[in-house]
Design a protein around this motif. Structure first.
Motif, mmCIF file in Angstrom:
data_model
loop_
_atom_site.group_PDB
_atom_site.id
_atom_site.type_symbol
_atom_site.label_atom_id
_atom_site.label_comp_id
_atom_site.label_asym_id
_atom_site.label_seq_id
_atom_site.Cartn_x
_atom_site.Cartn_y
_atom_site.Cartn_z
ATOM 1 N N ILE A 40 0.838 -1.208 0.000
ATOM 2 C CA ILE A 40 0.000 0.000 0.000
ATOM 3 C C ILE A 40 0.871 1.255 0.000
ATOM 4 O O ILE A 40 0.629 2.198 -0.744
ATOM 5 N N GLY A 41 1.900 1.255 0.822
ATOM 6 C CA GLY A 41 2.797 2.404 0.891
ATOM 7 C C GLY A 41 3.577 2.636 -0.387
ATOM 8 O O GLY A 41 3.856 3.781 -0.757
ATOM 9 N N SER A 42 3.919 1.560 -1.090
ATOM 10 C CA SER A 42 4.663 1.695 -2.342
ATOM 11 C C SER A 42 3.816 2.295 -3.451
ATOM 12 O O SER A 42 4.311 3.008 -4.314
ATOM 13 N N ILE A 43 2.540 2.005 -3.443
ATOM 14 C CA ILE A 43 1.643 2.463 -4.501
ATOM 15 C C ILE A 43 1.128 3.871 -4.224
ATOM 16 O O ILE A 43 0.991 4.683 -5.126
ATOM 17 N N THR A 44 0.853 4.167 -2.964
ATOM 18 C CA THR A 44 0.231 5.436 -2.579
ATOM 19 C C THR A 44 1.248 6.571 -2.610
ATOM 20 O O THR A 44 2.411 6.380 -2.305
ATOM 21 N N LEU B 87 9.843 6.382 0.798
ATOM 22 C CA LEU B 87 11.026 5.953 0.058
ATOM 23 C C LEU B 87 10.740 5.305 -1.291
ATOM 24 O O LEU B 87 11.572 5.377 -2.193
ATOM 25 N N VAL B 88 9.616 4.626 -1.429
ATOM 26 C CA VAL B 88 9.321 3.874 -2.648
ATOM 27 C C VAL B 88 8.275 4.634 -3.452
ATOM 28 O O VAL B 88 7.299 5.122 -2.892
ATOM 29 N N GLY B 89 8.476 4.681 -4.759
ATOM 30 C CA GLY B 89 7.535 5.424 -5.594
ATOM 31 C C GLY B 89 7.169 4.691 -6.867
ATOM 32 O O GLY B 89 7.781 4.921 -7.910
ATOM 33 N N ILE B 90 6.202 3.809 -6.794
ATOM 34 C CA ILE B 90 5.749 3.121 -8.001
ATOM 35 C C ILE B 90 5.067 4.122 -8.934
ATOM 36 O O ILE B 90 5.253 4.076 -10.151
ATOM 37 N N MET B 91 4.297 5.045 -8.365
ATOM 38 C CA MET B 91 3.582 6.028 -9.176
ATOM 39 C C MET B 91 4.536 7.006 -9.869
ATOM 40 O O MET B 91 4.218 7.544 -10.924
ATOM 41 N N PHE C 20 7.680 6.177 -10.770
ATOM 42 C CA PHE C 20 8.766 5.408 -11.373
ATOM 43 C C PHE C 20 9.123 5.898 -12.774
ATOM 44 O O PHE C 20 10.297 6.039 -13.113
ATOM 45 N N SER C 21 8.123 6.161 -13.603
ATOM 46 C CA SER C 21 8.404 6.583 -14.977
ATOM 47 C C SER C 21 9.155 7.915 -15.005
ATOM 48 O O SER C 21 10.097 8.089 -15.788
ATOM 49 N N LEU C 22 8.758 8.834 -14.172
ATOM 50 C CA LEU C 22 9.451 10.120 -14.102
ATOM 51 C C LEU C 22 10.875 9.938 -13.589
ATOM 52 O O LEU C 22 11.826 10.502 -14.141
ATOM 53 N N ASN D 208 14.291 1.793 -5.894
ATOM 54 C CA ASN D 208 12.989 1.457 -5.324
ATOM 55 C C ASN D 208 12.995 0.079 -4.681
ATOM 56 O O ASN D 208 12.402 -0.110 -3.610
ATOM 57 N N PHE D 209 13.647 -0.883 -5.296
ATOM 58 C CA PHE D 209 13.696 -2.237 -4.747
ATOM 59 C C PHE D 209 14.466 -2.270 -3.426
ATOM 60 O O PHE D 209 14.013 -2.875 -2.446
ATOM 61 N N ILE D 210 15.602 -1.596 -3.395
ATOM 62 C CA ILE D 210 16.398 -1.545 -2.156
ATOM 63 C C ILE D 210 15.622 -0.807 -1.067
ATOM 64 O O ILE D 210 15.623 -1.221 0.103
ATOM 65 N N ALA D 211 14.943 0.266 -1.420
ATOM 66 C CA ALA D 211 14.124 1.001 -0.444
ATOM 67 C C ALA D 211 12.985 0.124 0.061
ATOM 68 O O ALA D 211 12.641 0.159 1.252
ATOM 69 N N PHE D 212 12.395 -0.678 -0.829
ATOM 70 C CA PHE D 212 11.325 -1.601 -0.433
ATOM 71 C C PHE D 212 11.858 -2.624 0.577
ATOM 72 O O PHE D 212 11.223 -2.866 1.618
ATOM 73 N N LEU D 213 13.020 -3.199 0.283
ATOM 74 C CA LEU D 213 13.627 -4.155 1.222
ATOM 75 C C LEU D 213 13.997 -3.478 2.537
ATOM 76 O O LEU D 213 13.820 -4.053 3.614
ATOM 77 N N PHE D 214 14.490 -2.258 2.445
ATOM 78 C CA PHE D 214 14.860 -1.496 3.637
ATOM 79 C C PHE D 214 13.649 -1.274 4.538
ATOM 80 O O PHE D 214 13.771 -1.282 5.767
ATOM 81 N N SER D 215 12.474 -1.118 3.945
ATOM 82 C CA SER D 215 11.267 -0.904 4.750
ATOM 83 C C SER D 215 10.977 -2.108 5.645
ATOM 84 O O SER D 215 10.467 -1.959 6.749
ATOM 85 N N PHE D 216 11.323 -3.306 5.193
ATOM 86 C CA PHE D 216 11.147 -4.499 6.026
ATOM 87 C C PHE D 216 12.135 -4.502 7.194
ATOM 88 O O PHE D 216 11.792 -4.912 8.297
#
Length: 161
Positions: free
Chosen positions: A81-85, A118-122, A124-126, A140-148
């Protein structure tokens, strides 16, 4: 009480600034009001959205989905949810507080807030236009893992306190 102290200190410093240089202080106040005006629509939109969501989800549902007992699945749901929002950082922290008050767990909220910031799927293109797709993906992937990692550490620390 802390809020009162911070506002009091802010007003004293503003007054000192005004005495020191009136024109710069006026420019700073105008800039701050303009920033506030620009942030307010986002802030109100997110607060209204959270209010609507909380009207449908009672604290027991929030506790089941992202409460302390939801474990890794709750952390994972929060991270997705946090990655998408998309929301400003100050709103992310306010949202985390609201969720904690309504039964969410510390690990789950830590994962949500860290991925929100930290993560920005929305975006990403920019982001990939400026730093390349591979670099944007890795960041983004490293930030996603860091969130865990953040969720795990904060969960352990808050259990001790």
């Amino acid at each position: 009480m802390t809020g009162f102290i911070l506002y009091f200190i802010s007003f004293i410093l503003l007054f000192i600034s005004f005495l020191k240089d009136k024109s710069k202080t006026k420019i700073a106040i105008k800039t701050a009001l303009k920033s506030f005006e620009n942030i307010m629509p986002q802030f109100l939109g997110i607060i209204i959205t959270i209010g609507i969501i909380l009207s449908f989800l009672n604290p027991s549902t929030i506790s089941k989905l992202i409460g302390n007992n939801s474990g890794f699945l709750g952390v994972f749901i929060s991270s997705i949810i946090g990655s998408i929002t998309m929301m400003p950082t100050f709103v992310a922290f306010s949202t985390g507080n609201i969720l904690l008050e309504n039964g969410a767990g510390y690990s789950q909220v830590a994962a949500l807030v860290s991925t929100l910031t930290l993560v920005g799927i929305m975006t990403f293109s920019l982001e990939s236009k400026y730093i390349g797709k591979k670099a944007a993906f890795l960041r983004n992937f490293i930030a996603f893992l860091f969130s865990f990692i953040v969720a795990f550490i904060l969960g352990k620390v808050m259990m001790i306190v």
